[in-house]
Motif scaffolding. Structure first.
Motif, mmCIF file in Angstrom:
data_model
loop_
_atom_site.group_PDB
_atom_site.id
_atom_site.type_symbol
_atom_site.label_atom_id
_atom_site.label_comp_id
_atom_site.label_asym_id
_atom_site.label_seq_id
_atom_site.Cartn_x
_atom_site.Cartn_y
_atom_site.Cartn_z
ATOM 1 N N MET A 82 -8.751 -0.541 -5.201
ATOM 2 C CA MET A 82 -7.680 -0.975 -4.300
ATOM 3 C C MET A 82 -6.308 -0.698 -4.926
ATOM 4 O O MET A 82 -6.140 -0.776 -6.142
ATOM 5 N N THR A 83 -5.336 -0.388 -4.084
ATOM 6 C CA THR A 83 -3.966 -0.213 -4.570
ATOM 7 C C THR A 83 -3.343 -1.582 -4.830
ATOM 8 O O THR A 83 -3.862 -2.618 -4.392
ATOM 9 N N ILE A 84 -2.208 -1.587 -5.504
ATOM 10 C CA ILE A 84 -1.514 -2.842 -5.771
ATOM 11 C C ILE A 84 -1.108 -3.504 -4.459
ATOM 12 O O ILE A 84 -1.223 -4.729 -4.301
ATOM 13 N N GLY A 85 -0.644 -2.716 -3.500
ATOM 14 C CA GLY A 85 -0.275 -3.267 -2.202
ATOM 15 C C GLY A 85 -1.459 -3.881 -1.479
ATOM 16 O O GLY A 85 -1.338 -4.953 -0.868
ATOM 17 N N GLU A 86 -2.609 -3.224 -1.535
ATOM 18 C CA GLU A 86 -3.812 -3.754 -0.896
ATOM 19 C C GLU A 86 -4.259 -5.052 -1.554
ATOM 20 O O GLU A 86 -4.689 -5.995 -0.872
ATOM 21 N N ILE A 87 -4.150 -5.127 -2.881
ATOM 22 C CA ILE A 87 -4.519 -6.357 -3.591
ATOM 23 C C ILE A 87 -3.571 -7.487 -3.208
ATOM 24 O O ILE A 87 -3.990 -8.628 -2.993
ATOM 25 N N SER A 88 -2.286 -7.174 -3.115
ATOM 26 C CA SER A 88 -1.293 -8.174 -2.711
ATOM 27 C C SER A 88 -1.634 -8.744 -1.335
ATOM 28 O O SER A 88 -1.631 -9.966 -1.137
ATOM 29 N N ASP A 89 -1.947 -7.881 -0.392
ATOM 30 C CA ASP A 89 -2.319 -8.339 0.952
ATOM 31 C C ASP A 89 -3.612 -9.148 0.924
ATOM 32 O O ASP A 89 -3.715 -10.193 1.578
ATOM 33 N N TYR A 90 -4.586 -8.673 0.167
ATOM 34 C CA TYR A 90 -5.886 -9.345 0.084
ATOM 35 C C TYR A 90 -5.739 -10.774 -0.437
ATOM 36 O O TYR A 90 -6.446 -11.684 0.006
ATOM 37 N N LEU A 91 -4.817 -10.967 -1.358
ATOM 38 C CA LEU A 91 -4.640 -12.283 -1.972
ATOM 39 C C LEU A 91 -3.699 -13.197 -1.194
ATOM 40 O O LEU A 91 -3.456 -14.325 -1.615
ATOM 41 N N GLY A 92 -3.184 -12.708 -0.084
ATOM 42 C CA GLY A 92 -2.405 -13.583 0.790
ATOM 43 C C GLY A 92 -0.921 -13.645 0.518
ATOM 44 O O GLY A 92 -0.238 -14.546 1.021
ATOM 45 N N TYR A 93 -0.397 -12.697 -0.278
ATOM 46 C CA TYR A 93 1.047 -12.701 -0.531
ATOM 47 C C TYR A 93 1.775 -12.072 0.650
ATOM 48 O O TYR A 93 1.335 -11.077 1.213
ATOM 49 N N SER A 94 2.917 -12.669 0.986
ATOM 50 C CA SER A 94 3.663 -12.210 2.155
ATOM 51 C C SER A 94 4.289 -10.841 1.930
ATOM 52 O O SER A 94 4.505 -10.086 2.877
ATOM 53 N N ASP A 95 4.624 -10.534 0.690
ATOM 54 C CA ASP A 95 5.132 -9.202 0.370
ATOM 55 C C ASP A 95 4.770 -8.861 -1.069
ATOM 56 O O ASP A 95 4.531 -9.740 -1.898
ATOM 57 N N GLN A 96 4.746 -7.572 -1.374
ATOM 58 C CA GLN A 96 4.295 -7.119 -2.686
ATOM 59 C C GLN A 96 5.253 -7.535 -3.788
ATOM 60 O O GLN A 96 4.826 -7.774 -4.927
ATOM 61 N N SER A 97 6.532 -7.648 -3.492
ATOM 62 C CA SER A 97 7.491 -8.035 -4.525
ATOM 63 C C SER A 97 7.209 -9.452 -5.025
ATOM 64 O O SER A 97 7.358 -9.750 -6.216
ATOM 65 N N HIS A 98 6.794 -10.347 -4.121
ATOM 66 C CA HIS A 98 6.422 -11.712 -4.524
ATOM 67 C C HIS A 98 5.201 -11.673 -5.439
ATOM 68 O O HIS A 98 5.154 -12.351 -6.472
#
Length: 253
Positions: A219-235
């Motif tokens: 998974m990409t970093i962006g996909e992992i961020s979404d998977y874990l429920g973060y509203s945006d990747q910067s957070h």
């Protein structure tokens, strides 16, 4: 206050065994998977996932896998330079307790191992600070008997809920409603006993999962961020750097 000599992980080694010998250092051990047996001064100590074991220096110690198979554990070997700073470690034989915050303790041990093996500038100071924190949590948990059974039960209930829902938007009022307590009581009691707020614990669960996904998944970093429920990747990036000491990109090559 501490002088750290070794940090290591034993990761499901089928041939793991330690011949009985005197320990030159104090040893702090966290078992994260399966079971094993230590023999300390002739006494067999059975350990399993979630157990912490502290062995003072100069004790006769041996170890072996459980008959069911290998185990995983983290350990730190150190000297105590200022005994008064760690009164709960002044035990004659050994100390075994069961941690109520295994995920958090595991995550901190992973960071400790990374710092120790990475040898980046000031790694020794950072590593000794993390070990002091882990020992402090052990001391706190060793004193958990001062808390009422009702509080302990409530914290276990909250923690179970958080583990089941950490990828979602968790509402403290919702937990309070399910528990029949006020939101303030939920937050204060959880932090009093675990040292973390419920929301902080969620971030630790998410970032620990992120580490596993970054290492073992495509998974990409962006996909992992979404998977874990973060509203945006910067957070996600900010929380990862805060807890792990570096950005996700330092892990995901």
């Amino acid at each position: 206050m501490l002088q750290l000599f070794l940090v290591c992980v034993d990761d499901m080694r089928s041939n793991w065994q330690i011949e009985e010998a005197r320990t030159p250092y104090n040893i702090f051990i966290l078992v994260t998977k399966e079971k094993l047996t230590y023999t300390i001064e002739g006494v067999d100590v059975q350990l399993e996932k979630g157990d912490i074991l502290y062995i003072p220096r100069n004790k006769l110690r041996g170890g072996r896998n459980h008959p069911d198979g290998p185990h995983q554990k983290y350990s730190a070997h150190f000297h105590i330079l200022q005994p008064d700073a760690f009164p709960f470690l002044q035990v004659e034989h050994f100390c075994k307790i069961r941690t109520r915050q295994l995920d958090y303790m595991t995550q901190r041990f992973v960071v400790l191992l990374q710092q120790w093996l990475g040898h980046l500038p000031q790694y020794q100071i950072i590593s000794q600070g993390i070990l002091s924190e882990l020992l402090g949590h052990m001391g706190r948990e060793a004193e958990m008997t001062v808390y009422s059974p009702a509080k302990i039960k409530l914290v276990k209930t909250i923690q179970t809920y958080l583990i089941q829902h950490y990828r979602e938007t968790v509402s403290i009022p919702r937990i309070a409603e399910l528990s029949g307590r006020s939101p303030n009581y939920i937050s204060q009691t959880y932090k009093e006993i675990t040292g973390l707020s419920p929301i902080a614990y969620i971030h630790h669960l998410r970032i620990q999962t992120a580490m596993d996904l970054l290492i073992n998944n495509h998974m990409t970093i962006g996909e992992i961020s979404d998977y874990l429920g973060y509203s945006d990747q910067s957070h996600f990036n900010r929380m990862f750097k805060k807890l792990m000491g570096g950005p996700p990109s330092s892990v995901k090559r």
